[in-house]
Design a protein around this motif. Structure first.
Motif, PDB file in Angstrom:
ATOM      1  N   ALA A  20       0.846  -1.197   0.000  1.00 17.75           N
ATOM      2  CA  ALA A  20       0.000   0.000   0.000  1.00 17.75           C
ATOM      3  C   ALA A  20       0.878   1.242   0.000  1.00 17.75           C
ATOM      4  CB  ALA A  20      -0.934   0.007   1.217  1.00 17.75           C
ATOM      5  N   ASP A  21       0.243   2.393  -0.228  1.00 18.30           N
ATOM      6  CA  ASP A  21       0.890   3.692  -0.070  1.00 18.30           C
ATOM      7  C   ASP A  21       0.615   4.203   1.345  1.00 18.30           C
ATOM      8  OD1 ASP A  21       1.348   3.378  -2.762  1.00 18.30           O
ATOM      9  OD2 ASP A  21      -0.176   4.844  -3.377  1.00 18.30           O
ATOM     10  N   VAL A  22       1.518   5.040   1.840  1.00 19.01           N
ATOM     11  CA  VAL A  22       1.365   5.613   3.184  1.00 19.01           C
ATOM     12  C   VAL A  22       1.637   7.112   3.096  1.00 19.01           C
ATOM     13  CG1 VAL A  22       2.157   5.571   5.573  1.00 19.01           C
ATOM     14  CG2 VAL A  22       2.159   3.450   4.242  1.00 19.01           C
ATOM     15  N   LEU A  23       0.710   7.909   3.620  1.00 18.80           N
ATOM     16  CA  LEU A  23       0.888   9.357   3.664  1.00 18.80           C
ATOM     17  C   LEU A  23       1.226   9.778   5.082  1.00 18.80           C
ATOM     18  CD1 LEU A  23       0.687  12.143   2.211  1.00 18.80           C
ATOM     19  CD2 LEU A  23      -1.702  12.236   3.048  1.00 18.80           C
ATOM     20  N   LEU A  24       2.360  10.491   5.215  1.00 20.60           N
ATOM     21  CA  LEU A  24       2.783  11.053   6.492  1.00 20.60           C
ATOM     22  C   LEU A  24       2.470  12.544   6.488  1.00 20.60           C
ATOM     23  CD1 LEU A  24       6.357   9.428   6.707  1.00 20.60           C
ATOM     24  CD2 LEU A  24       4.125   8.380   7.158  1.00 20.60           C
ATOM     25  N   SER A  25       1.764  13.001   7.524  1.00 16.26           N
ATOM     26  CA  SER A  25       1.364  14.408   7.569  1.00 16.26           C
ATOM     27  C   SER A  25       1.242  14.849   9.017  1.00 16.26           C
ATOM     28  CB  SER A  25       0.030  14.616   6.844  1.00 16.26           C
ATOM     29  OG  SER A  25      -0.368  15.974   6.871  1.00 16.26           O
ATOM     30  N   ALA A  26       1.791  16.026   9.314  1.00 19.14           N
ATOM     31  CA  ALA A  26       1.688  16.632  10.649  1.00 19.14           C
ATOM     32  C   ALA A  26       2.153  15.685  11.747  1.00 19.14           C
ATOM     33  CB  ALA A  26       0.256  17.089  10.907  1.00 19.14           C
ATOM     34  N   GLY A  27       3.207  14.919  11.446  1.00 18.04           N
ATOM     35  CA  GLY A  27       3.795  14.054  12.449  1.00 18.04           C
ATOM     36  C   GLY A  27       3.102  12.726  12.655  1.00 18.04           C
ATOM     37  N   ARG A  28       2.039  12.480  11.887  1.00 20.20           N
ATOM     38  CA  ARG A  28       1.260  11.249  12.049  1.00 20.20           C
ATOM     39  C   ARG A  28       1.127  10.517  10.726  1.00 20.20           C
ATOM     40  NH1 ARG A  28      -0.263   9.947  17.492  1.00 20.20           N
ATOM     41  NH2 ARG A  28      -0.268  11.909  18.654  1.00 20.20           N
ATOM     42  N   LEU A  31      -2.880   8.612   6.056  1.00 15.09           N
ATOM     43  CA  LEU A  31      -3.663   7.756   5.162  1.00 15.09           C
ATOM     44  C   LEU A  31      -2.849   6.515   4.805  1.00 15.09           C
ATOM     45  CD1 LEU A  31      -5.097  10.323   2.555  1.00 15.09           C
ATOM     46  CD2 LEU A  31      -6.423   9.077   4.285  1.00 15.09           C
ATOM     47  N   ILE A  32      -3.548   5.413   4.602  1.00 10.96           N
ATOM     48  CA  ILE A  32      -2.955   4.187   4.056  1.00 10.96           C
ATOM     49  C   ILE A  32      -3.929   3.665   3.009  1.00 10.96           C
ATOM     50  CG2 ILE A  32      -2.138   1.848   4.537  1.00 10.96           C
ATOM     51  CD1 ILE A  32      -1.713   2.689   7.448  1.00 10.96           C
TER      52      ILE A  32
END
Length: 468
Positions: A20-28, A31-32
């Motif tokens: 899968a893809d993983v989005l890192l945003s604002a330290g967390r 989305l996956i």
């Protein structure tokens, strides 16, 4: 905005294995999903690589006074080494000095991380050495309010930091009712003290006698005693650095009976044996750590413990003293060699090489032992997994990346490496601490201060993100 999209990686957690893809945003982790259609400041192609949670090393000794000297890695150099090896959080031991209040001890360690500005996140255990002042019991009970929910006691090092059984038991009573876990260094310090004095009197001064004066039965007896006292106090117990089958046996019995008992081993016990201590020209001093390296056959028992879940965690017990001037304090007297060895950078890759690549461990077990279990057991539910809402402590791990472990290329301040010349396949290509890229293709790109103090939850509380 400083978002990162990790594309096409194979996500490995303690329980999952999928692409899968993983989005890192604002330290967390925001989305996956498959083929995420989102904008990001940075895109990393992780095809052919694993995406794993940042490792958690809950057994380190950075800038720690011991044996007349201080460990040579501080919270900068130690965490630089950690992140290069894929470890994004450490829990270090704050050592109470004699007659020191527990808040003062914690303040000393907080000053260290404020001054040294770590790259990885940092939590603290508190090692109790002195409860003679009745006020210390009240301070123990208040530790969870300061985000410290684990208490360490040494059953060895007589005359220095060893505690008696009264102190051990009273600490367990307080911990059991206030939501902390007690950790024990389990060796019979009184018996060892006698054996050491006898060896020196007989003229036995070489490093090999470090092992010969600390036989497995001294570890087994103390482990069993600690388990019994913890049961009497109704306190969860964690046994650190189990090194032999004799000490593993009481842990196995307790866990089979449903007791609140967990245990770890450390990298060095899986790879080194006591023959290292017999190396000539004092080189054996490099492997003076405690408990000592054991006979080679003990490694099989430890691997079985990992495979079957009797052992819950693999830590580093990183406690680095330079060979040239610090270990040298014990030339002519093995009892004066500072006890400890480096390993914070090599732990994850070594376990992948010898555990996963050999077929002894699954990828899920590897993540469980190095990341998920320590996060879960020690009150860090936002760490140790790849899940929406978790801290963006993420490692892109290339299973085909190769390197040869060497002091010439490692990032610790220590001047030797126990695994010198060992070839490993598999290593981090990108390391994120709460969404900040700190290592890319073996190069440090993060800045000191990326890491911060982690206030941990009470034992057993809030494990929603880190599945058992």
């Amino acid at each position: 905005m400083n978002d990162t999209l990790i594309k096409g990686g194979r996500i490995i957690t303690a329980t999952d294995d999928y692409h899968a893809d993983v989005l890192l945003s604002a330290g967390r982790i925001a989305l996956i999903g498959e083929e995420l259609d989102v904008r990001a400041d940075r895109v990393i192609d992780a095809r052919g690589q694993y995406v794993i949670p940042g490792a958690v090393d809950m057994h380190t000794h950075l800038e720690m006074p011991f044996g007349g000297t201080v460990t040579c890695d501080d919270f900068t150099t130690g965490t630089v080494a950690a992140v290069h090896g894929g470890t994004t959080a450490v829990v270090d031991f704050c050592i109470q000095e004699r007659d020191q209040s527990l808040p003062d001890a914690l303040a000393t360690w907080h000053e260290k991380i404020e001054r040294c500005r770590p790259l990885a996140d940092v939590g603290f255990h508190l090692a109790v050495t002195d409860l003679t002042d009745p006020a210390r019991l009240e301070e123990l009970a208040a530790l969870p309010e300061h985000g410290v929910t684990s208490i360490k006691l040494f059953m060895a090092y007589k005359g220095a930091i060893m505690v008696d059984d009264e102190t051990l038991f009273r600490t367990m009573q307080v911990a059991g009712r206030t939501g902390s876990v007690v950790m024990v260094h389990a060796e019979n310090g009184d018996a060892i003290d006698v054996l050491v004095r006898e060896a020196l009197a007989a003229g036995n001064t070489d490093p090999i006698w470090h092992a010969r004066t600390r036989p497995p039965i001294t570890e087994a007896e103390a482990t069993s005693r600690a388990i019994d006292l913890a049961a009497l106090a109704d306190c969860p117990l964690y046994v650190v650095h189990v090194s032999c089958a004799e000490a593993l046996a009481p842990v196995q019995r307790a866990r089979a009976a449903g007791a609140a008992v967990w245990a770890e081993t450390c990298s060095q016990y899986l790879y080194l044996d006591e023959t290292y201590l017999a190396r000539p020209d004092f080189e054996g001093a490099k492997a003076v750590f405690t408990p000592p390296a054991r006979e080679a056959h003990q490694q099989e028992a430890l691997w079985r413990g990992l495979e079957t879940g009797v052992l819950s965690v693999v830590s580093s017990d990183h406690c680095a003293f330079r060979f040239a001037d610090q270990k040298a304090l014990g030339r002519g007297d093995f009892s004066k060699i500072p006890n400890g060895a480096p390993g914070i950078e090599d732990r994850v890759e070594l376990l992948h090489e010898t555990g996963v690549r050999s077929g002894r461990l699954t990828l899920n077990q590897w993540v469980e032992l190095t990341s998920t279990a320590p996060a879960r057991l020690f009150g860090m539910p936002a760490k140790g997994t790849i899940a929406v809402g978790a801290d963006a402590d993420v490692v892109v791990f290339d299973p085909e990346r190769t390197r040869t472990i060497s002091a010439a290329t490692h990032h610790s301040a220590v001047d030797y490496n126990l695994y010198e010349g060992t070839a490993v396949r598999g290593g981090p290509s990108a390391v994120f601490v709460r969404g900040t890229l700190v290592v890319r293709d073996g190069e440090l790109v993060g800045e000191p201060g990326t890491g911060r103090f982690v206030a941990r939850e009470r034992f057993g509380a809030g494990a929603a993100l880190t599945a058992a």
